[in-house]
Design an enzyme around this catalytic site. Sequence first.
Site, PDB file in Angstrom:
ATOM      1  N   SER A  85       0.833  -1.205   0.000  1.00  0.00           N
ATOM      2  CA  SER A  85       0.000   0.000   0.000  1.00  0.00           C
ATOM      3  C   SER A  85       0.870   1.258   0.000  1.00  0.00           C
ATOM      4  CB  SER A  85      -0.951   0.003   1.196  1.00  0.00           C
ATOM      5  OG  SER A  85      -1.909   1.012   1.024  1.00  0.00           O
ATOM      6  N   THR A 187      -0.582   2.596   4.908  1.00  0.00           N
ATOM      7  CA  THR A 187       0.127   3.867   4.769  1.00  0.00           C
ATOM      8  C   THR A 187       1.288   3.923   5.750  1.00  0.00           C
ATOM      9  OG1 THR A 187      -1.933   4.978   4.265  1.00  0.00           O
ATOM     10  CG2 THR A 187      -0.144   6.363   5.106  1.00  0.00           C
ATOM     11  N   THR A 205       1.718   6.810   0.581  1.00  0.00           N
ATOM     12  CA  THR A 205       0.782   5.689   0.421  1.00  0.00           C
ATOM     13  C   THR A 205       0.318   5.551  -1.021  1.00  0.00           C
ATOM     14  OG1 THR A 205      -1.275   4.776   1.331  1.00  0.00           O
ATOM     15  CG2 THR A 205      -1.298   7.096   0.825  1.00  0.00           C
ATOM     16  N   ARG A 215      -9.368   9.188  -6.780  1.00  0.00           N
ATOM     17  CA  ARG A 215      -9.558   9.377  -5.341  1.00  0.00           C
ATOM     18  C   ARG A 215      -8.228   9.750  -4.675  1.00  0.00           C
ATOM     19  NH1 ARG A 215      -7.388   7.062  -0.379  1.00  0.00           N
ATOM     20  NH2 ARG A 215      -8.998   7.156   1.211  1.00  0.00           N
ATOM     21  N   THR A 238      -2.988   6.818   9.828  1.00  0.00           N
ATOM     22  CA  THR A 238      -3.150   5.733   8.870  1.00  0.00           C
ATOM     23  C   THR A 238      -4.602   5.279   8.935  1.00  0.00           C
ATOM     24  OG1 THR A 238      -2.347   3.546   8.176  1.00  0.00           O
ATOM     25  CG2 THR A 238      -2.462   3.951  10.539  1.00  0.00           C
ATOM     26  N   GLY A 239      -5.064   4.650   7.887  1.00  0.00           N
ATOM     27  CA  GLY A 239      -6.438   4.176   7.887  1.00  0.00           C
ATOM     28  C   GLY A 239      -7.282   4.916   6.873  1.00  0.00           C
TER      29      GLY A 239
HETATM   30  N1  GLY Z   1      -4.757   6.902   4.773  1.00  0.00           N
HETATM   31  C1  GLY Z   1      -4.501   6.704   3.410  1.00  0.00           C
HETATM   32  C2  GLY Z   1      -5.650   6.815   2.539  1.00  0.00           C
HETATM   33  O1  GLY Z   1      -6.783   6.811   2.980  1.00  0.00           O
HETATM   34  O2  GLY Z   1      -5.452   6.912   1.361  1.00  0.00           O
END
Ligand code: GLY
Length: 326
Positions: A85, A187, A205, A215, A238-239
């Site tokens: 990722s 991430t 990320t 996106r 992160t998340g």
């Molecule tokens: N936290 C990374 C993302 O949502 O792309």
Amino acid sequence: MSNRRKFIKGGILGAVGAAIFPKIALSEGKKNPHSTNGFPMVISTWSHGIPANEAAMKVLLKGGSAIDAVEAGVRVPEADPESMSVGYGGLPDRDGHVTLDACIMDHTGNCGSVSFLQHIKHPISVARKVMEKTPHVMLSGAGALKFALDNGFPKEDLLTDKARKRWEEWLKDSQYKPIINVENHDTIGLLALDQNGDISGACTTSGLSYKMHGRVGDSPIIGAGMFVDNEVGGCCATGVGEAVMKTLGSFLIVELMRQGASPQEACEEGIARIVKNQNYRDMQIGYLAINKQGEHGAYSVHPWFNYALHQGGSSELIDSPFYIQK
Ligand code: GLY
């Protein structure tokens, strides 16, 4: 007056914190037992943080700056095809394109970022060039790619066979179900405190796997995916980026520390803002924060968020405390 009392008394943010914070701190999550002091230190998200921290610490131990350390650190997972990722080998969007987001911020408040960048293995180094060579903070998409190529970054195919096969498997059902942990999301956010006591941060990320083409998540947004204020501390996330963006989580957490919250208290309040208004059961968000004393905090919505800490000569992977009890 204790830090805790200053936090409660301090200003509007303090008042909000006082209203919400005790419920969260005393609820399901456990206190972080791993709060050690001292610098230099490096902290970063997930297990790929271990080799990233090693690279960052190498810079710091030679007397290098936090900004050089954070860039060197996150370049490790960016180049690692097993970190699926981040950077090279990252899982693609639903149309099969690997698109990358990154940001970097130094102790003077300078920052740079790139979003929706394709074909460049090290978006963090492009973000640093944006910071150092342009009057802007963020470049995106085709403009970011052109800037990278103009600055000598090679154009590469970032979709590995392994990532392509996973995507082809996903295409069979093409279901966009949230998956809450590293299976979908890892991430790297990394914060460093150098020997001068200065803080910098980096975040990079490929974002949510199988996201819609175009996106962009929280990771390139200064104040959402990462934020540093050298008077106070730093934070990274992160998340699920959408939840972090809606609460401008990293900026919020640094501001809470300014009001007197410890890094742990501030991270818990950052998660509290998310669980208050959003459907948190299906999504993972994790925060890491450090302050000028080298104390750290970590908190996530769900279990299984872990982070790497390199401090006081030891390097370890630590399970974060979390809001939801299984
Ligand atoms: N936290 C990374 C993302 O949502 O792309």
